[in-house]
Design an enzyme around this catalytic site. Structure first.
Site, PDB file in Angstrom:
ATOM      1  N   ALA A   1       0.841  -1.201   0.000  1.00 27.76           N
ATOM      2  CA  ALA A   1       0.000   0.000   0.000  1.00 27.76           C
ATOM      3  C   ALA A   1       0.873   1.246   0.000  1.00 27.76           C
ATOM      4  O   ALA A   1       1.891   1.300   0.682  1.00 27.76           O
ATOM      5  CB  ALA A   1      -0.894   0.001   1.240  1.00 27.76           C
TER       6      ALA A   1
ATOM      7  N   ARG B   1       2.687   6.967  -7.407  1.00 26.46           N
ATOM      8  CA  ARG B   1       3.421   7.196  -8.660  1.00 26.46           C
ATOM      9  C   ARG B   1       4.757   7.905  -8.429  1.00 26.46           C
ATOM     10  O   ARG B   1       5.215   8.688  -9.250  1.00 26.46           O
ATOM     11  CB  ARG B   1       2.578   7.959  -9.684  1.00 26.46           C
ATOM     12  CG  ARG B   1       1.374   7.205 -10.222  1.00 26.46           C
ATOM     13  CD  ARG B   1       1.613   5.782 -10.645  1.00 26.46           C
ATOM     14  NE  ARG B   1       2.363   5.553 -11.872  1.00 26.46           N
ATOM     15  CZ  ARG B   1       1.800   5.401 -13.058  1.00 26.46           C
ATOM     16  NH1 ARG B   1       0.500   5.453 -13.192  1.00 26.46           N
ATOM     17  NH2 ARG B   1       2.535   5.148 -14.108  1.00 26.46           N
ATOM     18  N   ARG B   2       5.365   7.605  -7.268  1.00 24.17           N
ATOM     19  CA  ARG B   2       6.711   8.139  -7.030  1.00 24.17           C
ATOM     20  C   ARG B   2       7.699   6.992  -6.826  1.00 24.17           C
ATOM     21  O   ARG B   2       8.791   7.204  -6.305  1.00 24.17           O
ATOM     22  CB  ARG B   2       6.729   8.990  -5.766  1.00 24.17           C
ATOM     23  CG  ARG B   2       5.857  10.199  -5.814  1.00 24.17           C
ATOM     24  CD  ARG B   2       6.196  11.077  -4.626  1.00 24.17           C
ATOM     25  NE  ARG B   2       5.115  11.971  -4.280  1.00 24.17           N
ATOM     26  CZ  ARG B   2       5.109  12.761  -3.212  1.00 24.17           C
ATOM     27  NH1 ARG B   2       6.141  12.730  -2.378  1.00 24.17           N
ATOM     28  NH2 ARG B   2       4.102  13.537  -2.952  1.00 24.17           N
ATOM     29  N   GLY B   3       7.259   5.791  -7.135  1.00 27.65           N
ATOM     30  CA  GLY B   3       8.168   4.655  -7.046  1.00 27.65           C
ATOM     31  C   GLY B   3       8.257   4.008  -5.671  1.00 27.65           C
ATOM     32  O   GLY B   3       9.111   3.140  -5.441  1.00 27.65           O
TER      33      GLY B   3
ATOM     34  N   GLU C   1      -1.472 -12.517  -4.323  1.00 25.85           N
ATOM     35  CA  GLU C   1      -2.760 -12.483  -5.018  1.00 25.85           C
ATOM     36  C   GLU C   1      -3.096 -11.035  -5.322  1.00 25.85           C
ATOM     37  O   GLU C   1      -2.845 -10.155  -4.485  1.00 25.85           O
ATOM     38  CB  GLU C   1      -3.888 -13.077  -4.154  1.00 25.85           C
ATOM     39  CG  GLU C   1      -3.951 -14.579  -4.171  1.00 25.85           C
ATOM     40  CD  GLU C   1      -3.075 -15.203  -3.094  1.00 25.85           C
ATOM     41  OE1 GLU C   1      -2.655 -14.451  -2.185  1.00 25.85           O
ATOM     42  OE2 GLU C   1      -2.823 -16.415  -3.164  1.00 25.85           O
TER      43      GLU C   1
ATOM     44  N   ASN D   1      -7.701  -4.816 -10.422  1.00 26.06           N
ATOM     45  CA  ASN D   1      -6.787  -3.832  -9.827  1.00 26.06           C
ATOM     46  C   ASN D   1      -5.634  -3.519 -10.798  1.00 26.06           C
ATOM     47  O   ASN D   1      -4.494  -3.985 -10.631  1.00 26.06           O
ATOM     48  CB  ASN D   1      -6.259  -4.354  -8.491  1.00 26.06           C
ATOM     49  CG  ASN D   1      -5.543  -3.281  -7.678  1.00 26.06           C
ATOM     50  OD1 ASN D   1      -5.190  -2.229  -8.219  1.00 26.06           O
ATOM     51  ND2 ASN D   1      -5.309  -3.545  -6.405  1.00 26.06           N
TER      52      ASN D   1
ATOM     53  N   TYR E   1       3.190  -5.102 -10.319  1.00 29.33           N
ATOM     54  CA  TYR E   1       3.813  -6.422 -10.166  1.00 29.33           C
ATOM     55  C   TYR E   1       4.435  -6.904 -11.485  1.00 29.33           C
ATOM     56  O   TYR E   1       5.500  -7.513 -11.485  1.00 29.33           O
ATOM     57  CB  TYR E   1       2.787  -7.439  -9.656  1.00 29.33           C
ATOM     58  CG  TYR E   1       2.199  -7.043  -8.312  1.00 29.33           C
ATOM     59  CD1 TYR E   1       3.018  -6.571  -7.287  1.00 29.33           C
ATOM     60  CD2 TYR E   1       0.831  -7.116  -8.063  1.00 29.33           C
ATOM     61  CE1 TYR E   1       2.496  -6.185  -6.067  1.00 29.33           C
ATOM     62  CE2 TYR E   1       0.300  -6.731  -6.839  1.00 29.33           C
ATOM     63  CZ  TYR E   1       1.140  -6.272  -5.845  1.00 29.33           C
ATOM     64  OH  TYR E   1       0.622  -5.887  -4.636  1.00 29.33           O
TER      65      TYR E   1
HETATM   66  C1  LIG Z   1      -0.796  -0.356  -6.240  1.00 33.62           C
HETATM   67  C2  LIG Z   1      -0.046   0.668  -5.370  1.00 33.62           C
HETATM   68  C3  LIG Z   1       0.552  -0.044  -4.154  1.00 33.62           C
HETATM   69  C4  LIG Z   1       1.085   1.282  -6.234  1.00 33.62           C
HETATM   70  O1  LIG Z   1       1.852   2.139  -5.375  1.00 33.62           O
HETATM   71  P1  LIG Z   1       2.818   3.287  -5.963  1.00 33.62           P
HETATM   72  O2  LIG Z   1       3.765   3.649  -4.871  1.00 33.62           O
HETATM   73  O3  LIG Z   1       2.007   4.365  -6.544  1.00 33.62           O
HETATM   74  O4  LIG Z   1       3.573   2.496  -7.114  1.00 33.62           O
HETATM   75  P2  LIG Z   1       4.926   2.968  -7.864  1.00 33.62           P
HETATM   76  O5  LIG Z   1       4.976   4.461  -7.934  1.00 33.62           O
HETATM   77  O6  LIG Z   1       6.068   2.274  -7.245  1.00 33.62           O
HETATM   78  O7  LIG Z   1       4.657   2.399  -9.320  1.00 33.62           O
HETATM   79  C5  LIG Z   1       5.498   1.413  -9.909  1.00 33.62           C
HETATM   80  C6  LIG Z   1       4.858   0.982 -11.226  1.00 33.62           C
HETATM   81  O8  LIG Z   1       3.580   0.418 -10.989  1.00 33.62           O
HETATM   82  C7  LIG Z   1       2.698   0.744 -12.082  1.00 33.62           C
HETATM   83  N1  LIG Z   1       1.614   1.579 -11.581  1.00 33.62           N
HETATM   84  C8  LIG Z   1       1.465   2.070 -10.329  1.00 33.62           C
HETATM   85  N2  LIG Z   1       0.312   2.771 -10.236  1.00 33.62           N
HETATM   86  C9  LIG Z   1      -0.263   2.728 -11.454  1.00 33.62           C
HETATM   87  C10 LIG Z   1      -1.471   3.261 -11.980  1.00 33.62           C
HETATM   88  N3  LIG Z   1      -2.309   3.994 -11.239  1.00 33.62           N
HETATM   89  N4  LIG Z   1      -1.772   3.002 -13.275  1.00 33.62           N
HETATM   90  C11 LIG Z   1      -0.941   2.263 -14.040  1.00 33.62           C
HETATM   91  N5  LIG Z   1       0.235   1.733 -13.589  1.00 33.62           N
HETATM   92  C12 LIG Z   1       0.556   1.954 -12.309  1.00 33.62           C
HETATM   93  C13 LIG Z   1       3.563   1.486 -13.074  1.00 33.62           C
HETATM   94  O9  LIG Z   1       4.153   0.523 -13.934  1.00 33.62           O
HETATM   95  C14 LIG Z   1       4.605   2.108 -12.191  1.00 33.62           C
HETATM   96  O10 LIG Z   1       5.785   2.407 -12.852  1.00 33.62           O
HETATM   97  P3  LIG Z   1       5.928   3.848 -13.612  1.00 33.62           P
HETATM   98  O11 LIG Z   1       5.502   4.900 -12.614  1.00 33.62           O
HETATM   99  O12 LIG Z   1       7.377   3.894 -13.984  1.00 33.62           O
HETATM  100  O13 LIG Z   1       4.996   3.792 -14.779  1.00 33.62           O
HETATM  101  C15 LIG Z   1      -0.981   1.830  -4.927  1.00 33.62           C
HETATM  102  O14 LIG Z   1      -1.714   2.288  -6.052  1.00 33.62           O
HETATM  103  C16 LIG Z   1      -1.970   1.452  -3.832  1.00 33.62           C
HETATM  104  O15 LIG Z   1      -1.676   1.547  -2.636  1.00 33.62           O
HETATM  105  N6  LIG Z   1      -3.181   1.008  -4.238  1.00 33.62           N
HETATM  106  C17 LIG Z   1      -4.216   0.631  -3.255  1.00 33.62           C
HETATM  107  C18 LIG Z   1      -3.841  -0.628  -2.521  1.00 33.62           C
HETATM  108  C19 LIG Z   1      -3.632  -1.811  -3.450  1.00 33.62           C
HETATM  109  O16 LIG Z   1      -4.352  -2.019  -4.417  1.00 33.62           O
HETATM  110  N7  LIG Z   1      -2.586  -2.608  -3.131  1.00 33.62           N
HETATM  111  C20 LIG Z   1      -2.257  -3.807  -3.860  1.00 33.62           C
HETATM  112  C21 LIG Z   1      -3.045  -4.940  -3.311  1.00 33.62           C
HETATM  113  S1  LIG Z   1      -2.653  -6.461  -4.151  1.00 33.62           S
END
Ligand SMILES: CC(C)(COP(=O)(O)OP(=O)(O)OC[C@H]1O[C@@H](n2cnc3c(N)ncnc32)[C@H](O)[C@@H]1OP(=O)(O)O)[C@@H](O)C(=O)NCCC(=O)NCCS
Length: 142
Positions: free
Chosen positions: A70, A77-79, A103, A108, A115
């Site tokens: 999470a 979107r900051r990695g 899973e 999503n 992943y």
């Molecule tokens: C999924 C989640 C954990 C991603 O967190 P994040 O810190 O924003 O992810 P990152 O910035 O490290 O993103 C890494 C890559 O993931 C992908 N990605 C992340 N968010 C994305 C989005 N909204 N749409 C498309 N690709 C996405 C991209 O490939 C991204 O790389 P890029 O920015 O170079 O394109 C976040 O959206 C979240 O907390 N969601 C709600 C909880 C959830 O669904 N958790 C997973 C349960 S299985």
């Protein structure tokens, strides 16, 4: 931003982060219990004092099972999730794991993209896994 293992001071922040992001967030006591579990890898991303990201995983024999990832909405979107994931996978390798599993709900798209970016691929489907919604089983060979 720093990434570190969960400790007592970061437990409440981890709970708040999970609660803000996940439908099935863990309770504060469940998260606190991860601090001392030897089979658990629970990482937090800290921005100042704020826990802006979390990743929980369990190691069972030679496999890592990632249970939750999470990032707080305002930090996305900051990695951050990517860094948490890479750190968890490094830890898994260091502990002798040969594969990591998780899973993810089939709808999503952000999580699936995350992943896949880090080398996971679907190896199956769990029908109704999340409150009746289907989930892919994702695996990455380590
Ligand atoms: C999924 C989640 C954990 C991603 O967190 P994040 O810190 O924003 O992810 P990152 O910035 O490290 O993103 C890494 C890559 O993931 C992908 N990605 C992340 N968010 C994305 C989005 N909204 N749409 C498309 N690709 C996405 C991209 O490939 C991204 O790389 P890029 O920015 O170079 O394109 C976040 O959206 C979240 O907390 N969601 C709600 C909880 C959830 O669904 N958790 C997973 C349960 S299985």
């Amino acid at each position: 931003m720093i990434i570190k293992r969960l400790d007592a001071p970061s437990t409440e922040g981890a709970y708040l982060c999970e609660k803000a992001c996940l439908d099935e967030a863990w309770s504060l006591s469940d998260i606190a219990a991860m601090v001392d579990r030897e089979d658990a890898v629970y990482l937090v991303a800290l921005y100042g004092d704020t826990v802006c990201g979390t990743l929980g995983a369990l190691i069972v024999l030679d496999e890592m099972q990632i249970t939750n990832v999470a990032t707080l909405p305002q930090f996305r979107r900051r990695g951050i999730a990517g860094e948490l994931l890479q750190e968890a996978l490094l830890t898994a390798k260091g502990e002798g794991c040969t594969a990591a599993f998780l899973e993810v709900e089939t709808a999503n798209a952000p999580a699936i993209a995350l992943y896949q970016k880090y080398g996971f691929a679907s190896v199956g489907l769990r029908k109704g896994f999340y409150k009746g919604k289907d989930a892919y089983i994702f695996k990455k060979q380590l």
